[in-house]
Design a protein around this motif. Structure first.
Motif, PDB file in Angstrom:
ATOM      1  N   LYS A  89       9.217  10.179  -7.787  1.00  0.00           N
ATOM      2  CA  LYS A  89       9.863  11.048  -8.774  1.00  0.00           C
ATOM      3  C   LYS A  89      10.779  12.068  -8.097  1.00  0.00           C
ATOM      4  O   LYS A  89      11.633  12.667  -8.742  1.00  0.00           O
ATOM      5  N   THR A  90      10.580  12.269  -6.797  1.00  0.00           N
ATOM      6  CA  THR A  90      11.373  13.236  -6.040  1.00  0.00           C
ATOM      7  C   THR A  90      12.326  12.554  -5.069  1.00  0.00           C
ATOM      8  O   THR A  90      13.497  12.908  -4.986  1.00  0.00           O
ATOM      9  N   ILE A  91      11.807  11.580  -4.333  1.00  0.00           N
ATOM     10  CA  ILE A  91      12.610  10.861  -3.346  1.00  0.00           C
ATOM     11  C   ILE A  91      12.865   9.455  -3.899  1.00  0.00           C
ATOM     12  O   ILE A  91      11.920   8.697  -4.109  1.00  0.00           O
ATOM     13  N   PRO A  92      14.117   9.117  -4.130  1.00  0.00           N
ATOM     14  CA  PRO A  92      14.403   7.808  -4.735  1.00  0.00           C
ATOM     15  C   PRO A  92      13.996   6.636  -3.834  1.00  0.00           C
ATOM     16  O   PRO A  92      14.213   6.668  -2.628  1.00  0.00           O
ATOM     17  N   LEU A 141       1.043   9.377  -5.940  1.00  0.00           N
ATOM     18  CA  LEU A 141       1.306  10.779  -5.612  1.00  0.00           C
ATOM     19  C   LEU A 141       2.650  11.261  -6.172  1.00  0.00           C
ATOM     20  O   LEU A 141       3.038  12.400  -5.931  1.00  0.00           O
ATOM     21  N   ARG A 142       3.354  10.375  -6.870  1.00  0.00           N
ATOM     22  CA  ARG A 142       4.619  10.680  -7.541  1.00  0.00           C
ATOM     23  C   ARG A 142       5.755  11.043  -6.583  1.00  0.00           C
ATOM     24  O   ARG A 142       6.681  11.766  -6.943  1.00  0.00           O
ATOM     25  N   GLN A 162       0.811  -1.213   0.000  1.00  0.00           N
ATOM     26  CA  GLN A 162       0.000   0.000   0.000  1.00  0.00           C
ATOM     27  C   GLN A 162       0.848   1.268   0.000  1.00  0.00           C
ATOM     28  O   GLN A 162       0.554   2.208  -0.746  1.00  0.00           O
ATOM     29  N   PRO A 163       1.940   1.336   0.800  1.00  0.00           N
ATOM     30  CA  PRO A 163       2.772   2.537   0.738  1.00  0.00           C
ATOM     31  C   PRO A 163       3.338   2.785  -0.666  1.00  0.00           C
ATOM     32  O   PRO A 163       3.355   3.921  -1.149  1.00  0.00           O
ATOM     33  N   TYR A 164       3.756   1.719  -1.351  1.00  0.00           N
ATOM     34  CA  TYR A 164       4.279   1.863  -2.708  1.00  0.00           C
ATOM     35  C   TYR A 164       3.201   2.389  -3.648  1.00  0.00           C
ATOM     36  O   TYR A 164       3.445   3.327  -4.422  1.00  0.00           O
TER      37      TYR A 164
END
Length: 87
Positions: free
Chosen positions: A79-82, A75-76, A67-69
């Motif tokens: 794209k910001t936090i690897p 929420l993308r 679910q977290p993934y």
């Protein structure tokens, strides 16, 4: 934690503050046991990310699954936090 939501986020404020103050250039949050996250949990991680980035340090999220993934990719956040599978 297995649940990183509004009920548990407040308990991590002190730990997140310590992470911001550390001299480590890279910080990895292990989410391998996190089965549920909500907007409060994501907000806390994004807030931590912004504070760490101001110091020119990097934040990575380890073993984001389930679910977290799904929510974080929707929420993308990825794209910001690897997201990483190993250190």
């Amino acid at each position: 934690p297995s649940d990183f939501s509004g009920f548990t986020v407040d308990g991590f404020k002190d730990e997140f503050e310590k992470l911001v103050e550390t001299d480590s250039k890279s910080i990895v949050l292990d989410l391998s046991k996190t089965e549920f996250i909500d907007s409060s949990g994501i907000g806390a991680i994004v807030f931590l990310y912004k504070r760490i980035e101001k110091k020119n340090h990097k934040l990575m999220l380890l073993n984001v699954t389930g679910q977290p993934y799904k929510l974080m990719t929707l929420l993308r956040v990825d794209k910001t936090i690897p997201f990483v599978d190993s250190i």
